[in-house]
Design an enzyme around this catalytic site. Structure first.
Site, PDB file in Angstrom:
ATOM      1  N   GLU A  99      -9.563  47.450 -36.236  1.00 18.55           N
ATOM      2  CA  GLU A  99     -10.491  48.583 -36.286  1.00 18.55           C
ATOM      3  C   GLU A  99     -11.894  48.099 -35.945  1.00 18.55           C
ATOM      4  OE1 GLU A  99     -11.144  51.517 -35.886  1.00 18.55           O
ATOM      5  OE2 GLU A  99     -10.966  52.659 -37.728  1.00 18.55           O
ATOM      6  N   ASP A 100     -12.651  48.935 -35.242  1.00 21.71           N
ATOM      7  CA  ASP A 100     -14.019  48.565 -34.892  1.00 21.71           C
ATOM      8  C   ASP A 100     -14.947  48.648 -36.098  1.00 21.71           C
ATOM      9  OD1 ASP A 100     -13.926  51.342 -35.004  1.00 21.71           O
ATOM     10  OD2 ASP A 100     -14.933  51.660 -33.096  1.00 21.71           O
ATOM     11  N   ASP A 103     -16.034  53.095 -42.048  1.00 27.09           N
ATOM     12  CA  ASP A 103     -17.117  53.907 -42.586  1.00 27.09           C
ATOM     13  C   ASP A 103     -16.603  54.537 -43.881  1.00 27.09           C
ATOM     14  OD1 ASP A 103     -19.275  55.667 -42.960  1.00 27.09           O
ATOM     15  OD2 ASP A 103     -19.481  56.069 -40.835  1.00 27.09           O
ATOM     16  N   PHE A 152     -26.348  54.249 -37.804  1.00 22.41           N
ATOM     17  CA  PHE A 152     -25.412  54.608 -36.753  1.00 22.41           C
ATOM     18  C   PHE A 152     -25.496  53.571 -35.637  1.00 22.41           C
ATOM     19  CE2 PHE A 152     -23.417  56.846 -33.290  1.00 22.41           C
ATOM     20  CZ  PHE A 152     -22.337  57.443 -33.933  1.00 22.41           C
ATOM     21  N   ARG A 165     -20.436  52.282 -25.118  1.00 22.88           N
ATOM     22  CA  ARG A 165     -19.328  51.378 -25.436  1.00 22.88           C
ATOM     23  C   ARG A 165     -19.438  50.037 -24.715  1.00 22.88           C
ATOM     24  NH1 ARG A 165     -15.267  54.079 -28.200  1.00 22.88           N
ATOM     25  NH2 ARG A 165     -15.017  56.297 -27.766  1.00 22.88           N
TER      26      ARG A 165
END
Length: 180
Positions: A99-100, A103, A152, A165
């Site tokens: 997973e990047d 959150d 963010f 990206r």
């Protein structure tokens, strides 16, 4: 630095060094696993997973799953939707979800529970970024890149509305980009 960013949070060299360390740790921990499968959560984990896979230094299979909970927003909707399922059968295999960013934890918990029902021999989680103060659901992260503040971030696979990206670093997106 991209003009839409407030600052670079994690530079390219630091990212690459940490990904290499994660790959080494995974290789050592899974040395006796007969078949290692990485499952990337699209689209954000793609760049991280490619670099991670190369750094593991042993035979690795991979597949991808696509889920969504953000859309074009900076906040999770809280509803996770499966957009693309796995092609591989993971039963009896050592699986690591890649997973990047974690959150709220909702997406990762959904994917973890979905894959657990498919009877892997082992199921672990590797996340590049972790926002512990945003967590709504507890998830066990076995391999963690960086804990980051509640900002963010984009770059290295992470996006806002499908942009940024391709940045080779992690940067904090300026609120002026997403608040107008």
């Amino acid at each position: 630095m991209h003009p839409d960013l407030e600052r670079v949070l994690i530079d390219t060299a630091t990212l690459q060094n940490r990904v290499q360390a994660l790959g080494t740790a995974i290789a050592q921990a899974t040395v006796n696993a007969p078949e290692l499968v990485l499952v990337g959560i699209l689209k954000g984990s793609l760049i991280f997973m490619a670099d991670l896979m190369r750094s593991i230094g042993r035979e690795v299979c991979y597949d991808c799953i696509a889920v969504s909970s953000y859309g074009a927003s900076t906040e999770s909707s809280g509803v996770v939707r499966l957009n693309k399922d796995l092609d591989l059968d993971i039963a009896g295999k050592h699986v690591i979800i890649v997973e990047d960013i974690i959150d709220s934890g909702l997406t990762l918990k959904y994917v973890h529970d979905l894959l657990l029902r498919r009877n892997p021999a082992a199921l672990e989680i590797c996340a590049l970024l972790n926002k512990p103060e945003r967590r709504n659901v507890n998830v066990q992260v076995d391999y963690r890149g960086f804990d980051i503040p509640n900002e963010f971030v984009v770059g290295y696979g992470l996006d806002y509305a499908e942009r940024y990206r391709n940045l080779p670093y992690i940067g904090v997106l300026s609120p002026r980009v997403y608040t107008h």
